[in-house]
Design a protein around this motif. Sequence first.
Motif, PDB file in Angstrom:
ATOM      1  N   THR A 133       4.474 -14.957  -1.818  1.00 25.19           N
ATOM      2  CA  THR A 133       4.106 -15.228  -3.467  1.00 25.19           C
ATOM      3  C   THR A 133       2.827 -13.982  -3.709  1.00 25.19           C
ATOM      4  N   THR A 134       1.892 -13.982  -2.779  1.00 24.28           N
ATOM      5  CA  THR A 134       0.913 -12.894  -3.083  1.00 24.28           C
ATOM      6  C   THR A 134       1.388 -11.673  -3.260  1.00 24.28           C
ATOM      7  N   PHE A 135       2.265 -11.127  -2.267  1.00 28.55           N
ATOM      8  CA  PHE A 135       2.959  -9.936  -2.473  1.00 28.55           C
ATOM      9  C   PHE A 135       3.515  -9.819  -3.663  1.00 28.55           C
ATOM     10  N   LEU A 136       4.528 -10.599  -4.144  1.00 26.93           N
ATOM     11  CA  LEU A 136       5.170 -10.595  -5.283  1.00 26.93           C
ATOM     12  C   LEU A 136       4.270 -10.439  -6.651  1.00 26.93           C
ATOM     13  N   TYR A 137       3.194 -11.109  -6.341  1.00 27.13           N
ATOM     14  CA  TYR A 137       2.215 -11.006  -7.530  1.00 27.13           C
ATOM     15  C   TYR A 137       1.563  -9.653  -7.836  1.00 27.13           C
ATOM     16  N   GLY A 138       1.173  -9.021  -6.605  1.00 23.60           N
ATOM     17  CA  GLY A 138       0.545  -7.700  -6.651  1.00 23.60           C
ATOM     18  C   GLY A 138       1.787  -6.795  -6.958  1.00 23.60           C
ATOM     19  N   LEU A 139       2.876  -6.989  -6.398  1.00 21.99           N
ATOM     20  CA  LEU A 139       4.233  -5.904  -6.781  1.00 21.99           C
ATOM     21  C   LEU A 139       4.463  -6.045  -8.513  1.00 21.99           C
ATOM     22  N   ARG A 140       4.521  -7.200  -8.948  1.00 20.05           N
ATOM     23  CA  ARG A 140       4.699  -7.157 -10.286  1.00 20.05           C
ATOM     24  C   ARG A 140       3.801  -6.481 -11.309  1.00 20.05           C
ATOM     25  N   ALA A 141       2.409  -6.627 -10.718  1.00 18.85           N
ATOM     26  CA  ALA A 141       1.202  -5.858 -11.375  1.00 18.85           C
ATOM     27  C   ALA A 141       1.273  -4.664 -11.180  1.00 18.85           C
ATOM     28  N   LEU A 142       1.827  -4.107 -10.062  1.00 18.94           N
ATOM     29  CA  LEU A 142       1.689  -2.798  -9.941  1.00 18.94           C
ATOM     30  C   LEU A 142       3.084  -1.997 -11.009  1.00 18.94           C
ATOM     31  N   LEU A 143       4.182  -2.682 -10.861  1.00 18.77           N
ATOM     32  CA  LEU A 143       5.213  -2.091 -11.595  1.00 18.77           C
ATOM     33  C   LEU A 143       4.922  -2.235 -13.171  1.00 18.77           C
ATOM     34  N   ARG A 144       4.110  -3.283 -13.634  1.00 18.27           N
ATOM     35  CA  ARG A 144       3.920  -3.296 -14.925  1.00 18.27           C
ATOM     36  C   ARG A 144       3.284  -2.104 -15.553  1.00 18.27           C
TER      37      ARG A 144
ATOM     38  N   THR B  12      10.598 -17.541  -7.376  1.00 16.40           N
ATOM     39  CA  THR B  12      11.407 -17.260  -8.512  1.00 16.40           C
ATOM     40  C   THR B  12      10.745 -16.928  -9.753  1.00 16.40           C
ATOM     41  N   ARG B  13       9.832 -17.634 -10.076  1.00 20.13           N
ATOM     42  CA  ARG B  13       8.677 -17.550 -11.309  1.00 20.13           C
ATOM     43  C   ARG B  13       8.065 -16.192 -11.172  1.00 20.13           C
ATOM     44  N   LEU B  14       7.701 -15.768 -10.063  1.00 14.52           N
ATOM     45  CA  LEU B  14       6.935 -14.549  -9.980  1.00 14.52           C
ATOM     46  C   LEU B  14       7.664 -13.391 -10.060  1.00 14.52           C
ATOM     47  N   CYS B  15       9.192 -13.506 -10.411  1.00 16.09           N
ATOM     48  CA  CYS B  15       9.787 -12.370 -10.584  1.00 16.09           C
ATOM     49  C   CYS B  15      10.429 -12.652 -12.205  1.00 16.09           C
ATOM     50  N   ASP B  16      10.835 -11.386 -12.353  1.00 14.81           N
ATOM     51  CA  ASP B  16      11.289 -11.574 -14.048  1.00 14.81           C
ATOM     52  C   ASP B  16      12.890 -12.035 -14.384  1.00 14.81           C
ATOM     53  N   ASN B  17      13.683 -11.458 -13.422  1.00 14.60           N
ATOM     54  CA  ASN B  17      15.048 -11.508 -13.361  1.00 14.60           C
ATOM     55  C   ASN B  17      15.226 -12.276 -11.971  1.00 14.60           C
ATOM     56  N   ALA B  18      16.140 -13.421 -12.055  1.00  9.79           N
ATOM     57  CA  ALA B  18      16.472 -14.000 -10.672  1.00  9.79           C
ATOM     58  C   ALA B  18      17.814 -14.565 -10.662  1.00  9.79           C
ATOM     59  N   ILE B  19      19.018 -14.033  -9.919  1.00  6.01           N
ATOM     60  CA  ILE B  19      20.174 -14.696  -9.666  1.00  6.01           C
ATOM     61  C   ILE B  19      20.319 -14.808  -8.267  1.00  6.01           C
ATOM     62  N   ALA B  20      21.358 -15.925  -8.062  1.00 11.87           N
ATOM     63  CA  ALA B  20      21.841 -16.429  -6.811  1.00 11.87           C
ATOM     64  C   ALA B  20      23.071 -16.226  -6.741  1.00 11.87           C
ATOM     65  N   LEU B  21      23.500 -15.766  -5.435  1.00 14.01           N
ATOM     66  CA  LEU B  21      24.890 -15.372  -4.714  1.00 14.01           C
ATOM     67  C   LEU B  21      25.309 -16.566  -3.949  1.00 14.01           C
ATOM     68  N   GLU B  22      26.315 -17.186  -4.122  1.00 14.83           N
ATOM     69  CA  GLU B  22      27.028 -18.468  -3.287  1.00 14.83           C
ATOM     70  C   GLU B  22      28.405 -17.897  -2.944  1.00 14.83           C
ATOM     71  N   SER B  23      28.445 -17.466  -1.819  1.00 15.03           N
ATOM     72  CA  SER B  23      29.564 -16.868  -1.115  1.00 15.03           C
ATOM     73  C   SER B  23      30.564 -17.992  -0.755  1.00 15.03           C
ATOM     74  N   PHE B  24      31.902 -17.864  -0.898  1.00 12.22           N
ATOM     75  CA  PHE B  24      32.976 -18.746  -0.023  1.00 12.22           C
ATOM     76  C   PHE B  24      33.060 -18.383   1.343  1.00 12.22           C
ATOM     77  N   LYS B  25      32.636 -17.538   1.627  1.00 13.20           N
ATOM     78  CA  LYS B  25      33.011 -17.067   3.176  1.00 13.20           C
ATOM     79  C   LYS B  25      32.287 -18.163   4.187  1.00 13.20           C
TER      80      LYS B  25
ATOM     81  N   LYS C 135       0.821  -1.292   0.163  1.00 11.55           N
ATOM     82  CA  LYS C 135      -0.091   0.059   0.169  1.00 11.55           C
ATOM     83  C   LYS C 135       0.879   1.238   0.064  1.00 11.55           C
ATOM     84  N   SER C 136       1.884   1.318   0.764  1.00  9.72           N
ATOM     85  CA  SER C 136       2.941   2.205   0.788  1.00  9.72           C
ATOM     86  C   SER C 136       3.412   2.613  -0.500  1.00  9.72           C
ATOM     87  N   LEU C 137       3.868   1.553  -0.986  1.00  9.67           N
ATOM     88  CA  LEU C 137       4.365   1.566  -2.630  1.00  9.67           C
ATOM     89  C   LEU C 137       3.471   2.011  -3.518  1.00  9.67           C
ATOM     90  N   GLN C 138       2.325   1.539  -3.411  1.00 13.06           N
ATOM     91  CA  GLN C 138       1.321   2.166  -4.442  1.00 13.06           C
ATOM     92  C   GLN C 138       0.916   3.655  -4.283  1.00 13.06           C
TER      93      GLN C 138
END
Length: 385
Positions: free
Chosen positions: A267-278, A303-316, A214-217
């Motif tokens: 997942t419900t939030f990401l669905y609404g976020l992507r619809a808002l950004l579109r 992952t599928r509810l986002c457009d781009n997805a990357i994963a970071l695997e740190s050696f630390k 709601k704040s973002l909208q």
Amino acid sequence: MAAPVSSVGKPSAERPPFSSTSFQKKTRSKLISIPGTRPSVQNGQLLVSTGVTSLDYLLGGGLAVGTVLLIEEDRFDSYSRMILKYFLAEGVVCRHELFVASAQDNPDDILQELPAPILDDVAIHKPVEQPRLSCEPQDNLDAMKIAWRYQNLPKVQSALASSSRFGHYYDVSKTMEPEIRQAAKCHRFYLPEHPTQSSTTHSRMIESYSALLKSLQEVIHREGFDLSTPMSMSRNILRVGLHSLGSALWNDDLSCHDDPMHSHALTTFLYGLRALLRSSLSVAVVTVPSHLIQDQALMGNITRLCDNAIALESFKGSERETNPLYKDYHGLLHVRQVPHLNCLASQLPDHKDLAFKLKRKQFSIEVCCQRLRAYSNKEQHYLNM
């Protein structure tokens, strides 16, 4: 034989007019011109830079406006947080507006950690030093080192003079100067400042994500980022940075239980976020602690509810940190998903074996060497046995 008199003496004004046709000259549609953006060469989508030039290349030239980039955090949230700060710093330099949301750190603390832009390639250029003649006075030589029109420009103006460029370089060993940072307009959402009224865990979790959406909208509609705003008004980009969604600090139980009771909240939030950004001139970067989420099917839905997805695997903190084969890198980067926008097939990166390293001043993504690639594949084979 002479020509007929009627055709020779007839004035040009009495000639029959040319018949009009329905054919019109095809012209290109006028693209939105916003500083810090450029159209994609693959699909014509408007792109913004992530602040990391090597990551822009992996994503097909940059982040498309109206899309979401998901970053699966490393275990200590060091490098994922750094990419988020690169994304926000690029918005400051390009004079884009920011929306920063967090449940752990105050957004003001995140903004104070933004890396400083490197200003060597800005409008001020120092000429090559010339040998001084003995007859030339020293004062004149000092005055010729820089053009007279740039002598009295403030440093902040020189920093923002490159805002029309696409992509900048940053020095992670220094923080951005307050004058530059405060020139950008930033909207903040700090979850502890939005207390929930419900007593149950499920209700608090839903209220947290609902309050964020709601704040973002409200910001998008109030500041004129939605596409319904008349084109006569000046347009700008809203960069949205959401830190560590799905963690327990957001009242979410995804990372607390192997079988969460309310797994659909994020997942419900990401669905609404992507619809808002579109339907707006906005772009978002979301970080998620995927190493704490045990349900792989649920992580696949996220992952599928986002457009781009990357994963970071740190050696630390792992055995790879002391392995000599990994001494040139600080972790591996996995491209999970790239968007399909205005095209049948997405532009996949040329190499899938990617690693990142943090130099003294810069974060970069590179292709793994052949020896490291073979060792990593062999190690993965033994883990799958």
